[in-house]
Design a protein around this motif. Structure first.
Motif, PDB file in Angstrom:
ATOM      1  N   ARG A  53       0.821  -1.202   0.000  1.00  0.00           N
ATOM      2  CA  ARG A  53       0.000   0.000   0.000  1.00  0.00           C
ATOM      3  C   ARG A  53       0.858   1.256   0.000  1.00  0.00           C
ATOM      4  NH1 ARG A  53      -2.335  -3.649   0.710  1.00  0.00           N
ATOM      5  NH2 ARG A  53      -3.636  -4.734   2.143  1.00  0.00           N
ATOM      6  N   GLU A  87      -5.591   2.542   8.256  1.00  0.00           N
ATOM      7  CA  GLU A  87      -5.886   1.114   8.396  1.00  0.00           C
ATOM      8  C   GLU A  87      -4.880   0.381   7.507  1.00  0.00           C
ATOM      9  OE1 GLU A  87     -10.041  -0.921   8.560  1.00  0.00           O
ATOM     10  OE2 GLU A  87      -9.463  -0.664   6.464  1.00  0.00           O
ATOM     11  N   THR A  89      -4.664  -2.847   6.469  1.00  0.00           N
ATOM     12  CA  THR A  89      -5.116  -3.830   5.488  1.00  0.00           C
ATOM     13  C   THR A  89      -5.657  -3.192   4.217  1.00  0.00           C
ATOM     14  OG1 THR A  89      -7.249  -3.965   6.611  1.00  0.00           O
ATOM     15  CG2 THR A  89      -5.619  -5.641   7.168  1.00  0.00           C
ATOM     16  N   SER A  90      -6.271  -2.007   4.333  1.00  0.00           N
ATOM     17  CA  SER A  90      -6.863  -1.359   3.166  1.00  0.00           C
ATOM     18  C   SER A  90      -6.124  -0.104   2.724  1.00  0.00           C
ATOM     19  CB  SER A  90      -8.314  -0.978   3.466  1.00  0.00           C
ATOM     20  OG  SER A  90      -8.344   0.047   4.458  1.00  0.00           O
ATOM     21  N   LYS A  92      -6.837   2.675   4.094  1.00  0.00           N
ATOM     22  CA  LYS A  92      -7.837   3.717   4.321  1.00  0.00           C
ATOM     23  C   LYS A  92      -7.363   4.693   5.403  1.00  0.00           C
ATOM     24  CE  LYS A  92     -12.572   4.353   5.926  1.00  0.00           C
ATOM     25  NZ  LYS A  92     -13.766   3.696   6.477  1.00  0.00           N
TER      26      LYS A  92
END
Length: 122
Positions: A53, A87, A89-90, A92
């Motif tokens: 990410r 966040e 995992t995303s 976000k």
């Protein structure tokens, strides 16, 4: 990244366009978060060096990044005293602060067993 036993280069993390200011492992060692002068933080998979990410929000050089104790969040802080919580995992954005109070520089999640504590004066 270097193998601490052999001293040999294992992985090169490629994705930042400028100097990396901060690099931290998650508590379980599975991930790395880096912060850079390019105003981007990146979450990497430790085993492969794969970029997972890109965290983009800051309008100034990011000088600090770290994971929460449980690894579910990352915090970043920039030279303009802005801070963000993400966040993992995303990717976000969960919270951002540009009030001139640098939260991340006051918080070192790697050296505490407590979750993030955020105090904002309104």
């Amino acid at each position: 990244m270097y193998d601490t036993k052999t001293g040999k280069l294992k992985l090169t993390l490629r994705g930042h366009s400028q100097t990396i200011n901060s690099a931290k492992f998650s508590k379980d060692g599975k991930f790395i978060v880096t912060a850079s002068y390019d105003r981007i933080a990146i979450i990497w998979e430790t085993a492969t060096g794969k970029m997972l990410r890109k965290l983009k929000k800051h309008s100034a050089d990011i000088d600090y990044a770290d994971f929460s104790v449980d690894g579910n969040m990352a915090i970043t802080s920039a030279n303009d005293s802005s801070s963000c919580i993400w966040e993992t995992t995303s990717g976000k954005l969960l919270f951002s602060n540009s009030s001139g109070l640098s939260l991340a520089n006051k918080l070192n999640a790697a050296n505490t067993s407590l979750p993030f504590l955020i105090v904002v004066s309104i």
